[in-house]
Design a protein around this motif. Structure first.
Motif, short mmCIF file in Angstrom:
data_model
loop_
_atom_site.label_atom_id
_atom_site.label_comp_id
_atom_site.label_asym_id
_atom_site.label_seq_id
_atom_site.Cartn_x
_atom_site.Cartn_y
_atom_site.Cartn_z
N UNK A 1 0.85 -1.18 0.00
CA UNK A 1 0.00 0.00 0.00
C UNK A 1 0.89 1.23 0.00
N UNK A 2 0.51 2.22 -0.79
CA UNK A 2 1.27 3.47 -0.83
C UNK A 2 0.30 4.61 -1.10
N UNK A 3 0.42 5.67 -0.31
CA UNK A 3 -0.48 6.79 -0.48
C UNK A 3 -0.16 7.94 0.44
N UNK A 4 -1.06 8.89 0.47
CA UNK A 4 -0.90 10.13 1.21
C UNK A 4 -0.86 9.86 2.71
N UNK A 5 0.18 10.38 3.38
CA UNK A 5 0.31 10.15 4.82
C UNK A 5 -0.81 10.81 5.61
N UNK A 6 -1.31 11.94 5.12
CA UNK A 6 -2.34 12.67 5.87
C UNK A 6 -3.64 11.88 5.97
N UNK A 7 -3.85 10.92 5.06
CA UNK A 7 -5.11 10.18 5.05
C UNK A 7 -5.07 8.92 5.91
N UNK A 8 -3.92 8.60 6.49
CA UNK A 8 -3.83 7.38 7.29
C UNK A 8 -4.83 7.44 8.45
N UNK A 9 -5.45 6.33 8.72
CA UNK A 9 -6.47 6.26 9.76
C UNK A 9 -7.86 6.38 9.19
N UNK A 10 -7.96 6.96 7.99
CA UNK A 10 -9.26 7.07 7.34
C UNK A 10 -9.32 6.20 6.08
N UNK A 11 -8.17 6.04 5.38
CA UNK A 11 -8.21 5.31 4.11
C UNK A 11 -7.24 4.14 4.05
N UNK A 12 -6.75 3.65 5.18
CA UNK A 12 -5.96 2.42 5.15
C UNK A 12 -6.83 1.30 4.62
N UNK A 13 -6.31 0.59 3.63
CA UNK A 13 -7.11 -0.42 2.96
C UNK A 13 -6.55 -1.83 3.18
N UNK A 14 -5.27 -2.03 2.94
CA UNK A 14 -4.70 -3.37 3.01
C UNK A 14 -4.77 -3.91 4.44
N UNK A 15 -5.17 -5.16 4.64
CA UNK A 15 -5.24 -5.72 6.00
C UNK A 15 -3.92 -5.65 6.75
N UNK A 16 -2.80 -5.79 6.03
CA UNK A 16 -1.50 -5.70 6.69
C UNK A 16 -1.24 -4.28 7.17
N UNK A 17 -1.56 -3.29 6.35
CA UNK A 17 -1.37 -1.89 6.75
C UNK A 17 -2.18 -1.58 8.00
N UNK A 18 -3.42 -2.02 8.03
CA UNK A 18 -4.28 -1.77 9.18
C UNK A 18 -3.71 -2.40 10.45
N UNK A 19 -3.30 -3.66 10.32
CA UNK A 19 -2.78 -4.36 11.50
C UNK A 19 -1.46 -3.77 11.95
N UNK A 20 -0.60 -3.39 11.00
CA UNK A 20 0.71 -2.83 11.34
C UNK A 20 0.55 -1.52 12.10
#
Length: 335
Positions: free
Chosen positions: A240-259
């Motif tokens: 997953x790669x994207x805008x840092x400001x959106x983290x917490x609202x648009x985390x999509x990949x299950x690994x990203x969320x868990x990490x």
């Protein structure tokens, strides 16, 4: 924050970057370590791209491939659209000036037998950036930029604190006026108060010179604070790669969320409070799973995930490597 990165206007790119190592082959046979498996990213001038992931996911290998310290098995690193390996063969100075690296351990990366002035001045000498008579004054200017004084020029690395040594390493990288610096865990070995000083220093230098950073770190709260974009790596791939400001609202990949939910600072965010925790160990890069490499630990894995590797594609304003990305994006946790 900068716009989401792409190849247009990028100072440095990785295209389908693969790095494999042969191990245990001294007496024939041997096995292959799949360190990087098709990494794509682009860094624009003046932005900070953070790279995060568990130990062994390939972050440091990526850093060394991006800086030309390791030659990729296949794929390309591009500087302003020109192939890095070709540049290193025909015009190495151009690439070395443009792309520098700051390592995790400043003591190990500085020659203990050379003074601080000699270590920083080497880049000025090798690239013929100033006359010999001007070199000491230029080194003093660089030390001043990183918060040190002329008194440090004739000292040796063992005479400095960890934070001071890291400032020297940064000054050495800045000596050749690079366009991009790869920071490989640059503050993980430092005390918390010193970490803050180094991060503030990097931010100030970026504002002054417009240098871009690839910032590799385990500190997820830190990278969310300082970066423009974040790339999440798992077992040699960006998932997953994207805008840092959106983290917490648009985390999509299950690994990203868990990490990110596992981070003590970030895990308290309501948007991540119900993320599925990571279970089990990261599979060995000697024998990565078939299909999606995360399926052995993913609570949402289906049959397709075990046989078919997902591609990295645009979902919910970011790039995600997951067969169920659209479905996961539609079930975002409420903030």
């Amino acid at each position: 924050m900068n716009e989401q990165g792409n190849s247009r206007g990028a100072v440095l790119e990785a295209r389908n970057l693969v790095k494999e190592y042969r191990v245990g082959s001294a007496f024939g046979g041997g096995r292959t370590v799949f360190a990087l498996s098709g990494v794509d990213l682009a860094v624009k001038p003046g932005e900070t791209l953070a790279v995060v992931g568990e130990s062994g996911c390939g972050k440091s290998t990526l850093a060394r491939c991006l800086t030309g310290l390791h030659e990729p098995t296949s794929g390309h690193v591009l500087l302003d659209g020109a192939d890095a390996q070709a540049l290193l063969s025909s015009d190495a100075g151009r690439f070395r000036r443009a792309v520098q690296i700051v390592f995790q351990d400043p003591y190990a990366s500085l020659n203990p037998r050379r003074t601080i002035g000699q270590s920083i001045g080497d880049g000025l000498r090798l690239h013929k950036l100033c006359a010999r008579s001007e070199r000491r004054a230029r080194v003093g200017e660089l030390l001043s930029r990183v918060g040190l004084s002329d008194d440090h020029i004739d000292r040796y690395p063992h005479e400095l604190s960890g934070g001071q040594r890291q400032r020297v390493a940064i000054a050495r990288a800045l000596a050749v006026s690079p366009r991009l610096i790869v920071c490989d865990e640059p503050v993980s070995a430092l005390d918390v108060s010193v970490q803050a000083q180094i991060i503030n220093l990097l931010n100030d230098l970026q504002e002054q010179s417009g240098v871009a950073y690839v910032f590799i770190s385990h500190n997820l709260a830190l990278v969310r604070h300082i970066s423009d974009r974040i790339a999440v790596m798992y077992l040699g791939q960006i998932v997953e790669i994207g805008d840092a400001a959106a983290l917490g609202q648009t985390l999509v990949h299950p690994y990203s969320r868990a990490l990110f939910s596992a981070s003590p600072e970030i895990g308290r965010d309501r948007a991540l409070a119900r993320a599925k925790p990571l279970e089990g160990d990261v599979p060995s890069p000697l024998d990565p799973p078939s299909g999606c490499r995360f399926h052995t630990r993913c609570p949402f894995a289906q049959e397709r995930c075990t046989t078919e590797m997902p591609s990295l594609r645009q979902v919910a304003g970011r790039e995600v490597r997951c067969h169920r990305a659209e479905e996961m994006a539609g079930t975002q946790l409420a903030a």
